[in-house]
Design a protein around this motif. Structure first.
Motif, PDB file in Angstrom:
ATOM      1  N   PHE A  78      27.778  46.368  41.137  1.00 38.33           N
ATOM      2  CA  PHE A  78      28.191  45.461  41.920  1.00 38.33           C
ATOM      3  C   PHE A  78      27.149  45.586  43.087  1.00 38.33           C
ATOM      4  O   PHE A  78      26.689  46.736  43.623  1.00 38.33           O
ATOM      5  N   ASP A 117      28.196  42.916  37.410  1.00 39.97           N
ATOM      6  CA  ASP A 117      29.507  41.956  37.631  1.00 39.97           C
ATOM      7  C   ASP A 117      28.775  40.612  38.295  1.00 39.97           C
ATOM      8  O   ASP A 117      28.018  40.651  39.119  1.00 39.97           O
ATOM      9  N   CYS A 119      29.933  37.447  40.173  1.00 39.74           N
ATOM     10  CA  CYS A 119      30.986  36.921  41.038  1.00 39.74           C
ATOM     11  C   CYS A 119      30.302  36.747  42.422  1.00 39.74           C
ATOM     12  O   CYS A 119      29.333  37.143  42.730  1.00 39.74           O
ATOM     13  N   CYS A 121      32.043  36.876  45.513  1.00 38.22           N
ATOM     14  CA  CYS A 121      32.638  37.392  46.619  1.00 38.22           C
ATOM     15  C   CYS A 121      31.986  38.403  47.523  1.00 38.22           C
ATOM     16  O   CYS A 121      32.366  38.364  48.588  1.00 38.22           O
ATOM     17  N   GLU A 122      31.023  39.346  46.811  1.00 39.88           N
ATOM     18  CA  GLU A 122      30.382  40.131  47.595  1.00 39.88           C
ATOM     19  C   GLU A 122      29.272  39.447  48.391  1.00 39.88           C
ATOM     20  O   GLU A 122      28.507  39.983  49.235  1.00 39.88           O
ATOM     21  N   TYR A 191      36.188  39.212  32.335  1.00 37.91           N
ATOM     22  CA  TYR A 191      37.573  39.531  33.250  1.00 37.91           C
ATOM     23  C   TYR A 191      38.312  38.621  32.722  1.00 37.91           C
ATOM     24  O   TYR A 191      38.949  37.663  33.320  1.00 37.91           O
ATOM     25  N   LYS A 194      42.790  38.804  34.673  1.00 45.37           N
ATOM     26  CA  LYS A 194      42.751  39.651  36.188  1.00 45.37           C
ATOM     27  C   LYS A 194      43.517  38.959  36.885  1.00 45.37           C
ATOM     28  O   LYS A 194      43.821  37.852  37.256  1.00 45.37           O
ATOM     29  N   PHE A 199      46.250  46.295  44.148  1.00 47.85           N
ATOM     30  CA  PHE A 199      45.392  47.706  43.864  1.00 47.85           C
ATOM     31  C   PHE A 199      43.932  47.508  43.993  1.00 47.85           C
ATOM     32  O   PHE A 199      43.184  48.369  43.910  1.00 47.85           O
ATOM     33  N   TYR A 200      43.520  46.417  44.571  1.00 47.25           N
ATOM     34  CA  TYR A 200      42.018  46.220  44.610  1.00 47.25           C
ATOM     35  C   TYR A 200      41.676  46.615  46.135  1.00 47.25           C
ATOM     36  O   TYR A 200      40.480  46.254  46.503  1.00 47.25           O
ATOM     37  N   PHE A 203      38.594  48.708  47.052  1.00 47.89           N
ATOM     38  CA  PHE A 203      37.171  48.170  46.537  1.00 47.89           C
ATOM     39  C   PHE A 203      36.656  47.145  47.411  1.00 47.89           C
ATOM     40  O   PHE A 203      35.577  47.027  47.607  1.00 47.89           O
ATOM     41  N   ARG A 204      37.707  46.630  48.242  1.00 50.77           N
ATOM     42  CA  ARG A 204      37.074  45.649  49.110  1.00 50.77           C
ATOM     43  C   ARG A 204      36.362  46.212  50.259  1.00 50.77           C
ATOM     44  O   ARG A 204      35.815  45.625  50.803  1.00 50.77           O
ATOM     45  N   ARG A 216      43.592  35.253  46.889  1.00 48.71           N
ATOM     46  CA  ARG A 216      43.042  35.070  45.778  1.00 48.71           C
ATOM     47  C   ARG A 216      43.981  34.651  44.841  1.00 48.71           C
ATOM     48  O   ARG A 216      43.677  34.270  43.616  1.00 48.71           O
ATOM     49  N   GLN A 220      43.009  34.172  40.714  1.00 49.56           N
ATOM     50  CA  GLN A 220      43.605  35.265  40.233  1.00 49.56           C
ATOM     51  C   GLN A 220      45.063  35.154  39.597  1.00 49.56           C
ATOM     52  O   GLN A 220      45.706  34.330  40.256  1.00 49.56           O
ATOM     53  N   LYS A 247      42.690  43.580  33.739  1.00 54.50           N
ATOM     54  CA  LYS A 247      42.529  44.371  35.034  1.00 54.50           C
ATOM     55  C   LYS A 247      43.771  43.881  36.027  1.00 54.50           C
ATOM     56  O   LYS A 247      44.015  42.530  36.277  1.00 54.50           O
ATOM     57  N   TYR A 270      40.296  47.456  33.148  1.00 56.89           N
ATOM     58  CA  TYR A 270      39.653  48.134  34.536  1.00 56.89           C
ATOM     59  C   TYR A 270      40.690  49.067  35.265  1.00 56.89           C
ATOM     60  O   TYR A 270      41.693  48.482  35.829  1.00 56.89           O
ATOM     61  N   SER A 273      40.134  50.300  41.788  1.00 57.31           N
ATOM     62  CA  SER A 273      40.103  50.999  43.020  1.00 57.31           C
ATOM     63  C   SER A 273      41.418  51.530  43.554  1.00 57.31           C
ATOM     64  O   SER A 273      41.423  53.063  43.799  1.00 57.31           O
TER      65      SER A 273
HETATM   66  C1  PBG Z   1      35.212  40.661  42.479  1.00 59.09           C
HETATM   67  C2  PBG Z   1      35.923  42.005  41.850  1.00 59.09           C
HETATM   68  C3  PBG Z   1      36.937  42.973  42.495  1.00 59.09           C
HETATM   69  C4  PBG Z   1      37.141  43.748  41.797  1.00 59.09           C
HETATM   70  C5  PBG Z   1      36.301  43.805  40.896  1.00 59.09           C
HETATM   71  N1  PBG Z   1      35.567  42.771  40.934  1.00 59.09           N
HETATM   72  C6  PBG Z   1      37.895  42.482  43.728  1.00 59.09           C
HETATM   73  C7  PBG Z   1      38.739  41.353  44.001  1.00 59.09           C
HETATM   74  O1  PBG Z   1      38.833  40.508  42.906  1.00 59.09           O
HETATM   75  O2  PBG Z   1      39.147  41.293  44.937  1.00 59.09           O
HETATM   76  C8  PBG Z   1      38.155  45.087  42.045  1.00 59.09           C
HETATM   77  C9  PBG Z   1      37.683  46.274  41.622  1.00 59.09           C
HETATM   78  C10 PBG Z   1      38.580  47.514  42.060  1.00 59.09           C
HETATM   79  O3  PBG Z   1      39.447  47.307  42.728  1.00 59.09           O
HETATM   80  O4  PBG Z   1      38.274  48.533  41.576  1.00 59.09           O
HETATM   81  N2  PBG Z   1      35.854  39.468  42.208  1.00 59.09           N
END
Ligand code: PBG
Length: 323
Positions: A78, A117, A119, A121-122, A191, A194, A199-200, A203-204, A216, A220, A247, A270, A273
């Protein structure tokens, strides 16, 4: 029936238990998620995920050597870019953090499987997983950027790409884009199911990807839905996914089991986090035995049907398994 049947007969010694164990977790089952950031000499602990770090390219290269020496076959990367914008340019920048990290890691540890990964969002200033139009993520415009992102990762040398955005049609679009650019041999781990999960949370903080507005739930999945997960997986399989992922893992073991029973390809899960950090926090208070809970969780995910497990516990579990 008792007294004829006494299941305890088969539990009498460690050797017997070892012989009759149905699920064996091995280090080969593990994928370690890692976070690469800009700069050099950076190894910044992620406070919400004790034991995980944001690392600059030079540092992550050192860490991945150690990860591979523990026997862990793969990592998923990531990226945390220096700058974010509303179209997530850092995601498909040929010199972006992930692209540079992939090159450096493949140079130093060529045998390690490097998964990226895919995506937005980062990389977006608003923190959503794509292009925002009229307050929502625009599906098809986002898919075009995901194609560019996946191709840029493959060009950097990624061994596999893992789209985590949950846009419709992105697996087929990424497959086509990879094939067009000469990467027909690069697998896609999607994924597939998802969920929009609480539970994320940790991670954020790690990926600095908290949405600035809203949530989301328009892309999602609703945590209450199981039938829909099978539909999502079926679509991704049709579109050409090579591995499908569920996940999070622990609150969705029923979904993992059903996906495993219904489809004929490898299933990943997965261990996210929040699942990790709950254990870290409780262990710190002395409320649970860290290694015991860790191994029980990972074994349960495999028992449910996962062939491979993405987990922040990977190095600790590997050390435990390697004795
Ligand atoms: C990005 C992404 C996320 C996670 C993995 N890829 C976060 C989200 O969707 O908000 C979460 C991983 C984790 O919580 O360990 N889209």
């Amino acid at each position: 029936m008792f007294p004829v049947h006494r299941p305890r007969r088969l539990r009498g010694s460690e050797t017997l238990r070892r012989m009759l164990r149905e699920t064996i977790l091995t280090v080969d089952d593990l994928i370690y998620p890692m976070f690469v950031t800009f700069g050099s000499g950076v190894k910044k602990p992620i406070s919400s995920m004790p034991g995980s770090f944001q690392e600059s390219v030079d540092e992550i290269v050192k860490s991945t050597r150690e990860v591979f020496s523990l026997g862990i076959p793969a990592i998923v990367l990531f990226g945390i870019p220096e700058e974010k914008d509303d179209i997530g340019s850092g995601a498909y920048d040929p010199h972006g953090v992930v692209q540079e990290a992939v090159k450096a890691i493949k140079d130093s540890t060529p045998e390690l499987v490097v998964i990226t990964d895919v995506c937005m969002c980062e990389y977006t200033s608003h923190g959503h997983c794509g292009i925002v139009q009229d307050g929502d993520v625009h599906n098809d415009a986002t898919v075009e950027l995901l194609q560019k992102e996946a191709v840029s990762h493959a060009k950097a040398g990624a061994d596999m790409v893992a789209p985590s955005d949950m846009m419709d049609g992105r697996v087929m679009a990424i497959r086509e884009a990879l094939d067009d650019e000469g990467f027909s041999g690069i697998p896609i781990m999607s994924y597939a199911a998802k969920y929009a999960s609480s539970f994320y949370g940790p991670f954020r903080e790690a990926a600095e990807s908290t949405p600035r507005f809203g949530d989301r739930r328009s892309y999602q999945m609703d945590p209450a839905n199981r039938r829909e997960a099978l539909k999502e997986v079926a679509l991704d399989v049709e579109e050409g996914a090579d591995i499908v992922m569920v996940k999070p893992a622990l609150a969705y073991l029923d979904v993992i089991a059903e996906v495993k029973a219904s489809f004929d390809l490898p299933v990943a899960a997965y261990n996210v986090s929040g699942e990790y950090s709950l254990v870290k926090a409780a262990a710190r208070f002395g409320w649970v035995d860290h290694d015991g809970v860790m191994m029980e969780m990972l074994t349960s995910i495999k028992r449910a049907g996962a062939d491979i497990i993405l987990t922040y516990f990977a190095p600790e579990a590997a050390r435990f398994l390697n004795g």
